[in-house]
Motif scaffolding. Sequence first.
Motif, mmCIF file in Angstrom:
data_model
loop_
_atom_site.group_PDB
_atom_site.id
_atom_site.type_symbol
_atom_site.label_atom_id
_atom_site.label_comp_id
_atom_site.label_asym_id
_atom_site.label_seq_id
_atom_site.Cartn_x
_atom_site.Cartn_y
_atom_site.Cartn_z
ATOM 1 N N GLY A 1 0.819 -1.205 0.000
ATOM 2 C CA GLY A 1 0.000 0.000 0.000
ATOM 3 C C GLY A 1 0.852 1.253 0.000
ATOM 4 O O GLY A 1 1.840 1.360 -0.728
ATOM 5 N N ASP A 2 0.505 2.217 0.839
ATOM 6 C CA ASP A 2 1.239 3.475 0.851
ATOM 7 C C ASP A 2 2.582 3.372 1.586
ATOM 8 O O ASP A 2 3.296 4.368 1.711
ATOM 9 C CB ASP A 2 0.394 4.605 1.442
ATOM 10 C CG ASP A 2 -0.088 4.305 2.854
ATOM 11 O OD1 ASP A 2 0.367 3.308 3.455
ATOM 12 O OD2 ASP A 2 -0.916 5.079 3.356
ATOM 13 N N GLU A 3 2.926 2.174 2.061
ATOM 14 C CA GLU A 3 4.236 1.949 2.682
ATOM 15 C C GLU A 3 5.257 1.417 1.687
ATOM 16 O O GLU A 3 6.384 1.104 2.065
ATOM 17 C CB GLU A 3 4.109 0.951 3.849
ATOM 18 C CG GLU A 3 3.284 1.467 5.009
ATOM 19 C CD GLU A 3 3.995 2.561 5.777
ATOM 20 O OE1 GLU A 3 5.225 2.699 5.609
ATOM 21 O OE2 GLU A 3 3.325 3.286 6.535
ATOM 22 N N GLY A 4 4.873 1.303 0.401
ATOM 23 C CA GLY A 4 5.765 0.752 -0.612
ATOM 24 C C GLY A 4 6.262 1.792 -1.592
ATOM 25 O O GLY A 4 5.540 2.735 -1.932
ATOM 26 N N LYS A 5 7.525 1.647 -2.016
ATOM 27 C CA LYS A 5 8.114 2.487 -3.048
ATOM 28 C C LYS A 5 8.802 1.600 -4.075
ATOM 29 O O LYS A 5 9.397 0.574 -3.731
ATOM 30 C CB LYS A 5 9.138 3.460 -2.462
ATOM 31 C CG LYS A 5 8.554 4.618 -1.679
ATOM 32 C CD LYS A 5 7.926 5.655 -2.592
ATOM 33 C CE LYS A 5 7.490 6.882 -1.811
ATOM 34 N NZ LYS A 5 6.849 7.888 -2.697
ATOM 35 N N VAL A 6 8.745 2.029 -5.331
ATOM 36 C CA VAL A 6 9.358 1.273 -6.421
ATOM 37 C C VAL A 6 10.754 1.803 -6.698
ATOM 38 O O VAL A 6 10.955 3.019 -6.814
ATOM 39 C CB VAL A 6 8.495 1.357 -7.693
ATOM 40 C CG1 VAL A 6 9.210 0.706 -8.881
ATOM 41 C CG2 VAL A 6 7.143 0.694 -7.453
ATOM 42 N N LEU A 7 11.713 0.903 -6.822
ATOM 43 C CA LEU A 7 13.073 1.253 -7.209
ATOM 44 C C LEU A 7 13.293 0.830 -8.654
ATOM 45 O O LEU A 7 13.265 -0.347 -8.973
ATOM 46 C CB LEU A 7 14.094 0.561 -6.302
ATOM 47 C CG LEU A 7 15.571 0.727 -6.683
ATOM 48 C CD1 LEU A 7 15.983 2.195 -6.612
ATOM 49 C CD2 LEU A 7 16.460 -0.129 -5.798
ATOM 50 N N ALA A 8 13.497 1.810 -9.530
ATOM 51 C CA ALA A 8 13.812 1.532 -10.932
ATOM 52 C C ALA A 8 15.178 2.144 -11.216
ATOM 53 O O ALA A 8 16.212 1.519 -11.000
ATOM 54 C CB ALA A 8 12.730 2.084 -11.847
ATOM 55 N N GLY A 9 15.196 3.417 -11.650
ATOM 56 C CA GLY A 9 16.479 4.087 -11.843
ATOM 57 C C GLY A 9 17.105 4.525 -10.525
ATOM 58 O O GLY A 9 18.317 4.516 -10.347
ATOM 59 N N GLY A 10 16.271 4.934 -9.587
ATOM 60 C CA GLY A 10 16.738 5.315 -8.263
ATOM 61 C C GLY A 10 17.402 6.675 -8.168
ATOM 62 O O GLY A 10 17.900 7.051 -7.100
ATOM 63 N N HIS B 1 8.757 -0.645 2.625
ATOM 64 C CA HIS B 1 9.049 -1.664 1.623
ATOM 65 C C HIS B 1 9.604 -1.002 0.363
ATOM 66 O O HIS B 1 9.007 -0.045 -0.154
ATOM 67 C CB HIS B 1 7.791 -2.455 1.266
ATOM 68 C CG HIS B 1 7.162 -3.150 2.434
ATOM 69 N ND1 HIS B 1 7.539 -4.413 2.842
ATOM 70 C CD2 HIS B 1 6.181 -2.746 3.299
ATOM 71 C CE1 HIS B 1 6.817 -4.761 3.900
ATOM 72 N NE2 HIS B 1 5.990 -3.769 4.195
ATOM 73 N N ILE B 2 10.738 -1.508 -0.125
ATOM 74 C CA ILE B 2 11.299 -1.086 -1.406
ATOM 75 C C ILE B 2 11.151 -2.246 -2.373
ATOM 76 O O ILE B 2 11.633 -3.360 -2.109
ATOM 77 C CB ILE B 2 12.786 -0.700 -1.278
ATOM 78 C CG1 ILE B 2 12.937 0.527 -0.381
ATOM 79 C CG2 ILE B 2 13.389 -0.433 -2.659
ATOM 80 C CD1 ILE B 2 12.329 1.790 -0.946
ATOM 81 N N VAL B 3 10.488 -2.003 -3.484
ATOM 82 C CA VAL B 3 10.245 -3.037 -4.488
ATOM 83 C C VAL B 3 11.137 -2.747 -5.689
ATOM 84 O O VAL B 3 10.875 -1.810 -6.466
ATOM 85 C CB VAL B 3 8.760 -3.077 -4.896
ATOM 86 C CG1 VAL B 3 8.515 -4.227 -5.875
ATOM 87 C CG2 VAL B 3 7.870 -3.226 -3.664
ATOM 88 N N ASP B 4 12.198 -3.513 -5.851
ATOM 89 C CA ASP B 4 13.185 -3.331 -6.912
ATOM 90 C C ASP B 4 12.709 -4.055 -8.163
ATOM 91 O O ASP B 4 12.664 -5.292 -8.202
ATOM 92 C CB ASP B 4 14.534 -3.883 -6.441
ATOM 93 C CG ASP B 4 15.666 -3.605 -7.420
ATOM 94 O OD1 ASP B 4 15.385 -3.215 -8.579
ATOM 95 O OD2 ASP B 4 16.831 -3.796 -7.031
ATOM 96 N N VAL B 5 12.361 -3.290 -9.208
ATOM 97 C CA VAL B 5 11.826 -3.882 -10.437
ATOM 98 C C VAL B 5 12.888 -4.016 -11.525
ATOM 99 O O VAL B 5 12.563 -4.324 -12.675
ATOM 100 C CB VAL B 5 10.632 -3.059 -10.966
ATOM 101 C CG1 VAL B 5 9.497 -3.049 -9.960
ATOM 102 C CG2 VAL B 5 11.053 -1.647 -11.327
ATOM 103 N N ASN B 6 14.162 -3.825 -11.176
ATOM 104 C CA ASN B 6 15.206 -3.855 -12.197
ATOM 105 C C ASN B 6 15.387 -5.218 -12.849
ATOM 106 O O ASN B 6 15.973 -5.318 -13.930
ATOM 107 C CB ASN B 6 16.527 -3.374 -11.593
ATOM 108 C CG ASN B 6 16.593 -1.864 -11.528
ATOM 109 O OD1 ASN B 6 16.892 -1.199 -12.511
ATOM 110 N ND2 ASN B 6 16.280 -1.305 -10.354
#
Length: 289
Positions: A25-34, A50-55
């Motif tokens: 939910g609002d406790e998550g962030k996406v890591l792409a380029g960073g 929570h950090i969700v690394d989509v690389n």
Amino acid sequence: MKPPPFDYHAPRSVGEALEILAEAGDEGKVLAGGQSLIPMLNMRLTHPRHIVDVNGLTELATVEAGPDGVLVGALARHAQVERSEPVAAAQPLLRRALGLVAHPVIRNRGTVVGSLVHADPAAELPAVLALLGGSVRLARPGSTRDVAADAFFTGPLESALRPGELAVSALFPALGPRSGTAFHEVARRHGDYAISGAAALVVLDEDLRVVTARVACVSAGPVPAVVDVTGVCGGDRWESADWRGAAAAVQDGTEPEGDIHASADYRRHLLGVLAERALTEAAQEAGGR
């Protein structure tokens, strides 16, 4: 500087990423380029659990250029899009804007979609998307939705992305015949955020008279401001159109704010100069097509 503690996730599919984000939910962030997230974490400006690394999701690293425009996946880097000849042919404004984004090291890692989601009104790509009337596709488990640029940017560093969603792509529409674009900005140093900037789109009819003229403004408000100046120059031949008057209309249609980098009056002055320059150049390109 060190980031706050968080749980790190490295999903192996888009579906898994969406499930993790939905649960976070609002406790998550996406890591792409960073390139924005990491500094914000280190300065404790954001505190996700929570950090969700989509690389690892290479299916999101796509760039597709066609008659309808350019579709950029969530993992496509600035440099990848900037160097693509099919992209430059389908939407030349993208290459022009990307050449102004930060420095090569940043462009090698930063992502186009990430820049849009970051929604910085001093950034180039939000202005490009707004000027072209593009959109961002947002996904959650079992559904997707496309949000037009004029509804996507909701405030400084704020977008229509909802908790639990992943921005999977962005569409930059192609130009039609007898159309031209240009992008000009002023920064204290090359690669810095712009003190002021203007991206212009001009479309002409078969007699080379102005049909459409719009300017998207950088660092001129909480979101990318698009000012339609067709009322000033519509129907005129592009060579004799009142581009200075159109630029004045851009100044009147925006409310830049002052800060430690520039006063509001100085930003407004720069905006007029840059808007006139961009409109003239875009009209020249349209007239030569």
